[in-house]
Design an enzyme around this catalytic site. Structure first.
Site, PDB file in Angstrom:
ATOM      1  N   GLY A  74      -9.321   4.255   0.988  1.00 20.37           N
ATOM      2  CA  GLY A  74      -8.477   4.948   0.024  1.00 20.37           C
ATOM      3  C   GLY A  74      -7.613   4.049  -0.842  1.00 20.37           C
ATOM      4  O   GLY A  74      -8.037   2.998  -1.321  1.00 20.37           O
ATOM      5  N   SER A  75      -6.365   4.472  -0.998  1.00 23.19           N
ATOM      6  CA  SER A  75      -5.482   3.871  -2.002  1.00 23.19           C
ATOM      7  C   SER A  75      -5.083   2.433  -1.703  1.00 23.19           C
ATOM      8  O   SER A  75      -4.467   1.782  -2.561  1.00 23.19           O
ATOM      9  CB  SER A  75      -4.225   4.729  -2.157  1.00 23.19           C
ATOM     10  OG  SER A  75      -4.564   6.019  -2.628  1.00 23.19           O
ATOM     11  N   THR A  76      -5.401   1.909  -0.532  1.00 19.87           N
ATOM     12  CA  THR A  76      -5.138   0.488  -0.278  1.00 19.87           C
ATOM     13  C   THR A  76      -5.960  -0.388  -1.218  1.00 19.87           C
ATOM     14  O   THR A  76      -5.676  -1.575  -1.362  1.00 19.87           O
ATOM     15  CB  THR A  76      -5.474   0.121   1.180  1.00 19.87           C
ATOM     16  OG1 THR A  76      -6.844   0.479   1.463  1.00 19.87           O
ATOM     17  CG2 THR A  76      -4.553   0.829   2.152  1.00 19.87           C
TER      18      THR A  76
END
Length: 567
Positions: free
Chosen positions: A281-283
């Site tokens: 995801g957003s990592t």
């Protein structure tokens, strides 16, 4: 007149007897002399040997002693010399059916009590076997050995054989791995370094890992507590030195005890940190912004993008958890973790440049590490425009947690990619060769951007007072039955500290965490993995020589002017 003296003449038979005796004496004398010479020779050899030992015995003695001290399999120790794996003598219980002299029925009954894995009939079948030798129990417990010995049956044999012991039990278990029943490496570093650990020329010197037992214990403790609290099915964590690639800690949950690895569930033996691949995801969003900065697409943290509630591309809808519904800056896109904003930045980068950057960071290759248990990144088949956008915010691409840690190390160490290593970096093992992936200027500017995420954005619960943590949360829906599930997620946090002078990366991940009353029904990363980072860094930073300092921060003036204060 005197009578004449008669002449004495020996009889012929007596003369022959005398001659024979002389011959016998001569032979005996010769044999005696030969025997004495042999005896003297033996004594001489003994004296020469004693003289040699007296003259050179210290050197020979030292060699024999050294060989006696060389284990059957080399030890494995942590970076501080703490033993993690070593070889000891263990007992083996065996049976020679042909040598059994006692009552077999009575013996079968007794063995069924001592070793209940077989009943009396099973033991009786073994006792009547035509085989010459049968193993009954390897790595036998001392109380069992004593009980078998007390039976007094010559057909039962007690033997010593080398056995692998992991004195710290589950600590760093997936790093160490384990050996099979015959003492060969079956997983982990035991498998990867099997030749070095068994070679007589090298096994006398312990293998020194990059792992620190103290750092490892802290990470395992905090991650296990989170896994339990949020009822996750699994978890993984990594702590890495960003300048050398050394893994100071690496864990995978469920826990594994390598002393009894063969009896444990396959889920426990699976290494989620290096073999499991996940959409994190957003990592991934910081990589997209850094790519855009290096490519000249993004020229300022204040560069603006339209951020409607939803973005429709090729029949697919991209939305935000916290929609702006207005124009937003790059700094705001990262602070609020906007998929809509990040997708537009990725679209400007394009597939060719995106793949080139990912390649330079090692994401498109199998994990570079000593272990054999290495995951391969899953990427889009076509790498269409939509794929480029979704990869930009961490979907449509699945990587290992160690891949992610290496990526963050690259992003914040000045832009140089180095492969991860589980061996201590010193004069005997140099750090891997570096390859530039980002410019130093981009690496520097990303510090304030990710510190902003922790001080004012989605990662607030990751902050540890005085240790200047920066990082990014990630909550990715899992694919269940070929479709993304809104109720099943993988949550992760990738962070760096201290962000004003980056030294260490920490990555933590929970697989399918559940919401709780304390998280107000949320199951996202900001609620469940961010606190793990805060607690872990608070424990390990002093061990790593990082002092808390409330006065030091990265240059936040590079991002704060571009963040609108909401009423």
């Amino acid at each position: 007149m005197n009578a004449p003296t008669p002449n004495l003449v020996a009889r012929p038979d007596r003369l022959r007897l005398v001659g024979q005796r002389q011959k016998i004496l001569a032979v005996m004398h010769q044999r005696l002399m030969f025997g004495m010479l042999v005896y003297a020779g033996v004594i001489g050899l003994i004296l020469v040997r004693l003289f040699y030992l007296a003259a050179f015995g210290d050197h020979a003695g030292r060699k024999v002693t050294a060989m006696a001290d060389v284990p059957e399999r080399g030890d494995i120790v942590d970076r501080d010399g703490q033993p993690l794996a070593r070889t000891i003598d263990a007992w083996t219980v065996a049976l020679h059916p042909g040598k059994v002299i006692g009552d077999k029925l009575d013996l079968a009954r007794r063995l069924a009590v001592l070793m209940p894995e077989r009943d009396e009939a099973g033991w009786m079948a073994l006792l009547r076997s035509k085989k010459n030798f049968i193993y009954l129990r390897r790595r036998a417990a001392p109380n069992l050995v004593q009980a078998v010995n007390a039976l007094g049956e010559p057909g039962l044999a007690l033997e010593r054989e080398p056995d692998r012991l992991y004195p710290q039990t589950s600590l760093a278990a997936h790093v160490l791995g384990f050996t099979d029943i015959d003492g060969h490496g079956a997983a982990g570093m035991e498998r990867a370094l099997d030749k070095q650990l068994t070679d007589p020329a090298t096994r006398g010197k312990p293998v020194v890992l990059s792992i620190s037992s103290r750092i490892q214990q802290a990470l395992e403790h905090e991650l296990l507590a989170a896994k339990t609290t949020y009822s996750a099915i699994g978890a993984a964590g990594v702590i890495m030195d960003i300048h050398t690639g050394e893994l100071l800690a690496m864990t995978s949950l469920p826990q594994l005890n390598p002393n009894i690895a063969g009896n444990m569930d396959p889920e426990a033996r699976f290494n989620r940190a290096t073999l499991g691949v996940y959409e994190l995801g957003s990592t991934f969003k910081p990589f997209t912004v850094a790519m855009a900065m290096d490519a000249g697409v993004v020229k300022s943290m204040g560069q603006m993008y339209p951020c409607p509630g939803q973005l429709h591309v090729s029949g697919r809808t991209i939305g935000d958890t916290h929609p702006f519904n207005r124009a937003c800056s790059v700094a705001e896109i990262m602070k609020e973790s906007s998929n809509v904003g990040t997708a537009q930045i990725a679209d400007q980068i394009g597939a060719t440049r995106q793949k080139a950057f990912l390649k330079k960071m090692g994401f498109l290759d199998p994990l570079a590490i000593e272990l054999k248990e290495r995951g391969r990144t899953l990427t889009p088949r076509e790498w269409s425009r939509t794929d480029v956008m979704t990869v930009g915010f961490g979907h449509s691409i699945a990587v290992t947690p160690v891949h992610l840690a290496s990526g963050y190390a690259t992003l914040f160490n000045g832009g140089i990619f180095r492969p991860a290593t589980l061996l201590k970096v010193d004069r005997n093992h140099r750090a891997g060769g570096g390859q530039r992936a980002f410019s130093e200027d981009t690496s520097y500017k990303m510090r304030s951007l990710l510190r902003l995420v922790v001080t004012e954005g989605t990662g607030k619960k990751a902050d540890a007072k005085g240790y200047r943590i920066g990082g990014k949360t990630g909550s990715a829906e899992k694919i269940i039955g070929g479709r993304y599930s809104k109720n099943v997620v993988v949550t992760s946090f990738a962070g760096v500290f201290p962000m004003d002078e980056p030294r260490y990366v920490i990555v933590v991940m929970l697989d399918e965490p559940k919401a709780t009353a304390e998280t107000f029904g949320f199951r996202t990363a900001g609620w469940n993995v961010a606190p793990v980072v805060s607690k872990t860094v608070s424990r390990i930073a002093p061990m790593l020589g990082v002092r808390p300092d409330m006065r030091r921060e990265p240059n936040m003036a590079e991002v704060l002017p571009f963040v609108r204060k909401e009423d």
